[in-house]
Design a protein around this motif. Structure first.
Motif, PDB file in Angstrom:
ATOM      1  N   ILE A  11       0.847  -1.208   0.000  1.00 55.23           N
ATOM      2  CA  ILE A  11       0.000   0.000   0.000  1.00 55.23           C
ATOM      3  C   ILE A  11       0.877   1.251   0.000  1.00 55.23           C
ATOM      4  O   ILE A  11       0.619   2.217  -0.730  1.00 55.23           O
ATOM      5  CB  ILE A  11      -0.936  -0.010   1.238  1.00 55.23           C
ATOM      6  N   PHE A  12       1.932   1.216   0.768  1.00 52.47           N
ATOM      7  CA  PHE A  12       2.854   2.348   0.891  1.00 52.47           C
ATOM      8  C   PHE A  12       3.502   2.644  -0.464  1.00 52.47           C
ATOM      9  O   PHE A  12       3.524   3.781  -0.931  1.00 52.47           O
ATOM     10  CB  PHE A  12       3.906   1.997   1.943  1.00 52.47           C
ATOM     11  N   VAL A  13       3.998   1.580  -1.129  1.00 51.11           N
ATOM     12  CA  VAL A  13       4.660   1.744  -2.439  1.00 51.11           C
ATOM     13  C   VAL A  13       3.663   2.286  -3.458  1.00 51.11           C
ATOM     14  O   VAL A  13       3.968   3.213  -4.224  1.00 51.11           O
ATOM     15  CB  VAL A  13       5.244   0.395  -2.912  1.00 51.11           C
ATOM     16  N   LEU A  14       2.432   1.749  -3.457  1.00 47.59           N
ATOM     17  CA  LEU A  14       1.402   2.195  -4.389  1.00 47.59           C
ATOM     18  C   LEU A  14       1.130   3.687  -4.200  1.00 47.59           C
ATOM     19  O   LEU A  14       1.026   4.452  -5.172  1.00 47.59           O
ATOM     20  CB  LEU A  14       0.119   1.401  -4.142  1.00 47.59           C
ATOM     21  N   ALA A  15       1.068   4.111  -2.924  1.00 49.43           N
ATOM     22  CA  ALA A  15       0.805   5.523  -2.623  1.00 49.43           C
ATOM     23  C   ALA A  15       1.916   6.400  -3.190  1.00 49.43           C
ATOM     24  O   ALA A  15       1.655   7.449  -3.793  1.00 49.43           O
ATOM     25  CB  ALA A  15       0.689   5.723  -1.110  1.00 49.43           C
ATOM     26  N   ILE A  16       3.159   5.951  -3.062  1.00 49.69           N
ATOM     27  CA  ILE A  16       4.295   6.744  -3.570  1.00 49.69           C
ATOM     28  C   ILE A  16       4.232   6.821  -5.095  1.00 49.69           C
ATOM     29  O   ILE A  16       4.372   7.897  -5.692  1.00 49.69           O
ATOM     30  CB  ILE A  16       5.633   6.120  -3.110  1.00 49.69           C
ATOM     31  N   VAL A  17       3.980   5.669  -5.757  1.00 47.35           N
ATOM     32  CA  VAL A  17       3.917   5.642  -7.229  1.00 47.35           C
ATOM     33  C   VAL A  17       2.828   6.584  -7.721  1.00 47.35           C
ATOM     34  O   VAL A  17       3.043   7.388  -8.651  1.00 47.35           O
ATOM     35  CB  VAL A  17       3.654   4.194  -7.725  1.00 47.35           C
ATOM     36  N   LEU A  18       1.659   6.535  -7.080  1.00 45.65           N
ATOM     37  CA  LEU A  18       0.549   7.401  -7.506  1.00 45.65           C
ATOM     38  C   LEU A  18       0.908   8.881  -7.332  1.00 45.65           C
ATOM     39  O   LEU A  18       0.625   9.698  -8.204  1.00 45.65           O
ATOM     40  CB  LEU A  18      -0.715   7.065  -6.714  1.00 45.65           C
ATOM     41  N   SER A  19       1.574   9.224  -6.218  1.00 41.91           N
ATOM     42  CA  SER A  19       1.959  10.615  -5.996  1.00 41.91           C
ATOM     43  C   SER A  19       2.942  11.078  -7.052  1.00 41.91           C
ATOM     44  O   SER A  19       2.840  12.197  -7.569  1.00 41.91           O
ATOM     45  CB  SER A  19       2.609  10.798  -4.620  1.00 41.91           C
ATOM     46  N   LEU A  20       3.897  10.202  -7.416  1.00 37.16           N
ATOM     47  CA  LEU A  20       4.896  10.571  -8.436  1.00 37.16           C
ATOM     48  C   LEU A  20       4.212  10.800  -9.781  1.00 37.16           C
ATOM     49  O   LEU A  20       4.520  11.772 -10.489  1.00 37.16           O
ATOM     50  CB  LEU A  20       5.968   9.480  -8.553  1.00 37.16           C
ATOM     51  N   LEU A  21       3.288   9.892 -10.129  1.00 32.76           N
ATOM     52  CA  LEU A  21       2.539  10.036 -11.389  1.00 32.76           C
ATOM     53  C   LEU A  21       1.824  11.380 -11.416  1.00 32.76           C
ATOM     54  O   LEU A  21       1.790  12.085 -12.425  1.00 32.76           O
ATOM     55  CB  LEU A  21       1.500   8.914 -11.509  1.00 32.76           C
ATOM     56  N   TRP A  22       1.256  11.736 -10.298  1.00 33.55           N
ATOM     57  CA  TRP A  22       0.481  12.959 -10.161  1.00 33.55           C
ATOM     58  C   TRP A  22       1.381  14.172 -10.430  1.00 33.55           C
ATOM     59  O   TRP A  22       1.037  15.067 -11.178  1.00 33.55           O
ATOM     60  CB  TRP A  22      -0.093  13.030  -8.742  1.00 33.55           C
ATOM     61  N   ILE A  23       2.568  14.127  -9.779  1.00 25.92           N
ATOM     62  CA  ILE A  23       3.495  15.269  -9.911  1.00 25.92           C
ATOM     63  C   ILE A  23       4.020  15.372 -11.337  1.00 25.92           C
ATOM     64  O   ILE A  23       3.959  16.429 -11.961  1.00 25.92           O
ATOM     65  CB  ILE A  23       4.668  15.125  -8.905  1.00 25.92           C
TER      66      ILE A  23
END
Ligand code: HEC
Ligand code: HEC
Length: 290
Positions: free
Chosen positions: A243-255
């Motif tokens: 879940i933690f890794v998914l959250a980071i990947v999604l934030s990076l995609l967003w940025i």
């Protein structure tokens, strides 16, 4: 010295202490009986034993089978594993008497014998069957040192904060934080059921007290048992990590460049403000009107 030899030495010390105690009792002119239980107490203890233990362990404590099955039950009398602290421990933590339908399931804990009855039954069995050993007397310890002793000797099975739980491959260990200093001291020397025993050479009395102080401190900190369980259970831990890794990947995609399937917050904002006239125009209108 191997672990087994050390454990054996530990037992010799325990047995020697028991023999000394019995000898001292025998030597006293009053005799062991009068010092221990009164007739009324002995009668009470015999009744509790008959109701709570004898169905499986036998009226003579020589063991037998679980009623209605062929499942073996160990003897309590003449069993070199069974000592006073072991008897006290199993009733104190509610491991015995076990659920009738599955007496081998070590996950069940149900304290049905109160403090007074428990001590009577322990003393009664010790008296009737010459069972050696003493219930340990707790002494003060240092929680910080106890943390290290626990990490070295206990955490691999009970988790770093003593939360217990699923230790993998179907094995289960009980939570030990909050069990109390006496149960901790008893379990360390006894090694109940599948747990290994630790001799005074492996864990001296001061370190036993330190471990008890550490587990007491952990128990008072309400948040830690959950962490302990996650640490101990790789399934929970990897789930959280995913879940933690998914959250980071999604934030990076967003940025870095929003993908088309992501909602566009700027667009939403524009849509929301579109009907309004530009701020400058409003000001101008107001000026004209006045
Ligand atoms: C429903 C049957 C049953 C009852 C009632 C019961 N026991 Fe047990 N007891 C067992 C079984 C079965 C085992 C072995 C369990 C195992 O090895 O997982 C056992 C093991 C033990 C042991 C450990 C023996 C060893 O060799 O390691 C002690 C001590 C003990 N029981 C004490 C008691 C006492 C005291 C009572 C009464 C308060 C009691 N039991 C009531 C079935 C029972
Ligand atoms: C190899 C794994 C292992 C290690 C190492 C170990 N334990 Fe245990 N312990 C167990 C198991 C399994 C039980 C439950 C036995 C049963 O009731 O069937 C247990 C039971 C206990 C109990 C009794 C609690 C209860 O509800 O029955 C206490 C207290 C305890 N352990 C403390 C400790 C301490 C303190 C240490 C370190 C000095 C330690 N243990 C090391 C496996 C371990």
């Amino acid at each position: 010295m191997s672990q087994r030899n050390r454990a054996l030495l530990g037992w010799l010390v325990v047995v020697a202490a028991g023999v000394t105690l019995l000898a001292a009792r025998g030597a006293s002119p009053a005799g062991a009986q009068s010092e221990a239980l009164t007739a009324a107490q002995r009668e009470r203890a015999a009744t509790v034993y008959a109701v709570q233990c004898a169905t499986c362990h036998g009226a003579d404590a020589r063991g037998g089978v679980v009623p209605g099955t062929d499942d073996p039950v160990p003897a309590l009398a003449g069993n070199p594993d069974v000592t006073v602290p072991y008897l006290d421990l199993v009733m104190r933590v509610g491991r015995m008497p076990p659920p009738e339908n599955d007496p081998y399931d070590n996950r069940a804990r149900n304290v049905v014998i109160g403090d007074t009855d428990r001590l009577l039954v322990v003393e009664y069995l010790a008296e009737q069957f010459d069972i050696p050993g003493l219930i340990p007397v707790p002494i003060g310890g240092d929680a910080a040192r106890g943390r290290e002793v626990f990490a070295t000797n206990c955490a691999q099975c009970h988790g770093s904060t003593g939360a217990g739980g699923v230790a993998g491959a179907g094995a289960w260990t009980p939570p030990v934080a909050g069990k109390g200093a006496i149960a901790i001291a008893e379990a360390i020397r006894v090694g109940p059921f599948q747990m290994p025993a630790f001799s005074p050479e492996q864990i001296p009395a001061e370190q036993v007290a330190d471990v008890a102080a550490f587990l007491q401190e952990v128990d008072e900190d309400a948040g830690t048992p959950v962490t302990g369980l996650i640490e101990l259970n790789p399934v929970y831990a990897s789930g959280l990590a995913a879940i933690f890794v998914l959250a980071i990947v999604l934030s990076l995609l967003w940025i870095a460049g929003r993908p088309s399937w992501f909602p566009d917050p700027a667009g939403q904002h524009r849509r929301g403000t579109q009907p309004d006239a530009p701020v400058g125009a409003t000001m101008a209108d107001q000026e004209t009107r006045s």
